[in-house]
Motif scaffolding. Structure first.
Motif, PDB file in Angstrom:
ATOM      1  N   ALA A 363       1.069  -1.294  -0.038  1.00 50.62           N
ATOM      2  CA  ALA A 363       0.055  -0.025  -0.111  1.00 50.62           C
ATOM      3  C   ALA A 363       0.932   1.234   0.387  1.00 50.62           C
ATOM      4  O   ALA A 363       0.439   2.162  -0.723  1.00 50.62           O
ATOM      5  N   ASP A 366       3.679   0.806  -3.226  1.00 51.23           N
ATOM      6  CA  ASP A 366       3.175  -0.016  -4.487  1.00 51.23           C
ATOM      7  C   ASP A 366       4.109  -1.256  -4.593  1.00 51.23           C
ATOM      8  O   ASP A 366       4.731  -1.518  -5.900  1.00 51.23           O
ATOM      9  N   GLU A 393     -10.113  -1.601   4.215  1.00 49.28           N
ATOM     10  CA  GLU A 393      -9.587  -0.500   3.295  1.00 49.28           C
ATOM     11  C   GLU A 393      -9.516  -1.424   1.930  1.00 49.28           C
ATOM     12  O   GLU A 393      -9.052  -2.522   1.909  1.00 49.28           O
ATOM     13  N   GLY A 395      -7.437  -0.655  -0.178  1.00 47.56           N
ATOM     14  CA  GLY A 395      -5.789  -0.748  -0.707  1.00 47.56           C
ATOM     15  C   GLY A 395      -5.232  -1.864   0.066  1.00 47.56           C
ATOM     16  O   GLY A 395      -4.175  -1.788   0.004  1.00 47.56           O
ATOM     17  N   ASP A 396      -5.994  -2.715   0.880  1.00 45.89           N
ATOM     18  CA  ASP A 396      -5.347  -3.583   1.577  1.00 45.89           C
ATOM     19  C   ASP A 396      -5.004  -5.030   0.873  1.00 45.89           C
ATOM     20  O   ASP A 396      -5.691  -5.809   0.958  1.00 45.89           O
ATOM     21  N   LYS A 400      -0.459  -8.099  -5.420  1.00 50.79           N
ATOM     22  CA  LYS A 400      -1.125  -7.329  -6.373  1.00 50.79           C
ATOM     23  C   LYS A 400      -1.712  -8.577  -7.363  1.00 50.79           C
ATOM     24  O   LYS A 400      -2.782  -8.606  -7.827  1.00 50.79           O
TER      25      LYS A 400
END
Length: 467
Positions: A363, A366, A393, A395-396, A400
């Protein structure tokens, strides 16, 4: 660690080259260069240090950081031996506990700390304070006083205000301080903005270009209680080649030469910093310590010859490059769901029992990570997956993008390699999560070196708690 084991692992680390950086033929195998040296799979079960991760989780729970002691010691030894005529400071901010501090001492390295807390851990471990360097851009008077009292070997000064504090403290206490002046060399390291540290527009160090670095040297030389060791430069983190070090060394050594000619002082030391990168994914190809040492030494010697300087005593500060690959994090899967993507593709969202509270780097920076199914073999076709945490969140995210077995299910274990650097150090209690333990493994034995937090730990600082 047995001497022959350390030697074998050390040789293994130094022998790995580009031909070794390859995808496994079987998706149940490991991509070797992403994992610690003792990590291996048998029948789909991942073991580290001879300890199967399902057994480790059964005893200690998940998530957990799994620290490969043999690998850590081998990597520390590889830097020690490759940089034999340097002072090698392990950067404790990457990960530090008393056990690791003792390993660092036993492997013959010095230690770099950057807070009163890290200094406390080092001293609690019995680490020789004369082999400690103290970093930080805003050291308080109390922190500096403690460093002086402890007998810290070097203080890396970062501002004129810090110089004033240190000068006042040495005058008041009669204790001398050995200092290095941190400079910004104006080098743009090819890394994330938040971890590039040598360009001008950032918080660290004295600018060479603006003349602040030379003025800082003058002030140190004029202060009776300060002993000037030399200059310190750090260009950033997760760096894979020495080109940035070449530019930085040229500019820092030019300042060395100017101090010699203008001020009549030949500084005995220079610190080139750290920031050496590791492999988080198959796209990363880090240099081995022996190559780094050869190239960095050649750079410094070339510049010293050109400037007519004697080569100063050099220091480096590897942290991530030692502890990063030595740790993996093991999680248990809680839920799996598929979502539709644009164009008709689908992605599998794999939710684990940790997340950004134990690994904020995805997070924050990146950052990219890889992972593997750690508890069984799968013959299912791979699907595009995203490993996510349990926090509130969007973005947790832990990993990816990764192709994962299509039959992942609740209760399966996933392991993420390369989590030794900054994951536990930056771990938080977000959503009042309990920070995971650090479990050291070696020769089939697992032992807790940092225990898992409890709800009592959370409530211990809550003055309104009734339990």
């Amino acid at each position: 660690m047995r001497a022959h084991e350390a030697g074998a692992l050390h040789a293994d680390i130094n022998s790995r080259g580009p031909a070794w950086l390859r995808q496994p033929a079987d998706p149940n195998d490991l991509v070797g260069h992403l994992w610690s040296a003792t990590a291996e799979k048998a029948d789909g079960v991942l073991a580290v240090g001879g300890v199967p991760l399902p057994d480790l989780v059964a005893e200690h729970g998940s998530p957990a950081y799994v620290l490969d002691e043999a690998d850590f010691r081998a990597r520390a030894g590889a830097f020690r031996d490759a940089f034999a005529d340097y002072d090698v400071f392990y950067a404790g901010k990457a990960f530090l506990c008393t056990t690791v501090a003792r390993w660092v001492a036993e492997e013959g390295l010095c230690l770099d700390v950057c807070s009163a807390g890290e200094l406390s851990v080092a001293l609690a471990a019995g680490f020789d304070p004369a082999r400690i360097g103290y970093h930080g851009n805003n050291k308080t008077a109390d922190e500096l006083a403690r460093a002086l009292e402890a007998g810290v070997g070097r203080i890396i000064v970062d501002s004129f205000h810090e110089l004033e504090r240190l000068e006042a403290l040495t005058a008041a206490t009669g204790r001398a301080a050995r200092v290095m002046v941190r400079v910004t060399a104006g080098v743009e390291a090819h890394t994330h903005e938040y971890i590039a540290t040598a360009h001008e527009d950032q918080k660290f160090g004295f600018s060479i270009t603006a003349g602040d670095a030379l003025e800082a040297v003058r002030r140190v030389l004029a202060a009776p209680g300060l002993e000037l060791l030399g200059l310190h430069s750090h260009i950033g983190s997760q760096i894979f080649d020495t080109s940035g070090f070449e530019v930085a060394a040229r500019r820092v050594l030019a300042l060395h030469a100017r101090v010699a000619t203008d001020l009549g002082v030949r500084m005995p030391e220079m610190d080139l910093g750290g920031g050496f990168g590791i492999a988080y994914t198959t796209q990363d190809d880090p240099a081995e310590p022996a190559r780094l040492a050869a190239e960095m030494t050649a750079i410094v010697e070339h510049e010293c010859r050109a400037l007519g300087l004697d080569r100063p005593r050099l220091s480096i500060e590897p942290g991530r490059a030692i502890v990063g690959p030595s740790v993996c994090t093991v999680y248990e899967i809680g839920t799996v769901k598929e979502v539709a993507l644009d164009g008709g593709a689908r992605r599998s969202y794999v939710s684990v029992d940790g997340g950004m509270s134990d690994n904020i780097r995805t997070a924050l920076y990146d950052a990219d990570y890889s992972c593997t199914l750690a508890s069984r073999t799968s013959t299912a076709a791979p699907v595009l997956g995203r490993v996510v945490g349990k926090h509130c969140e969007a973005g947790d995210i832990v990993v990816k993008d990764e192709f994962l077995p299509g039959d992942l299910a609740p209760g399966d274990l996933l392991a993420v390699p390369g989590t030794g650097a900054y994951c536990r150090s930056m771990a938080s209690n977000y959503n009042h999560a309990l920070r995971p333990p650090v479990i050291a493994v070696r020769d089939g034995v697992a032992r807790v070196v940092v225990r898992r937090e409890t709800e009592d730990d959370l409530l211990a600082t809550d003055v309104g708690a009734t339990r």
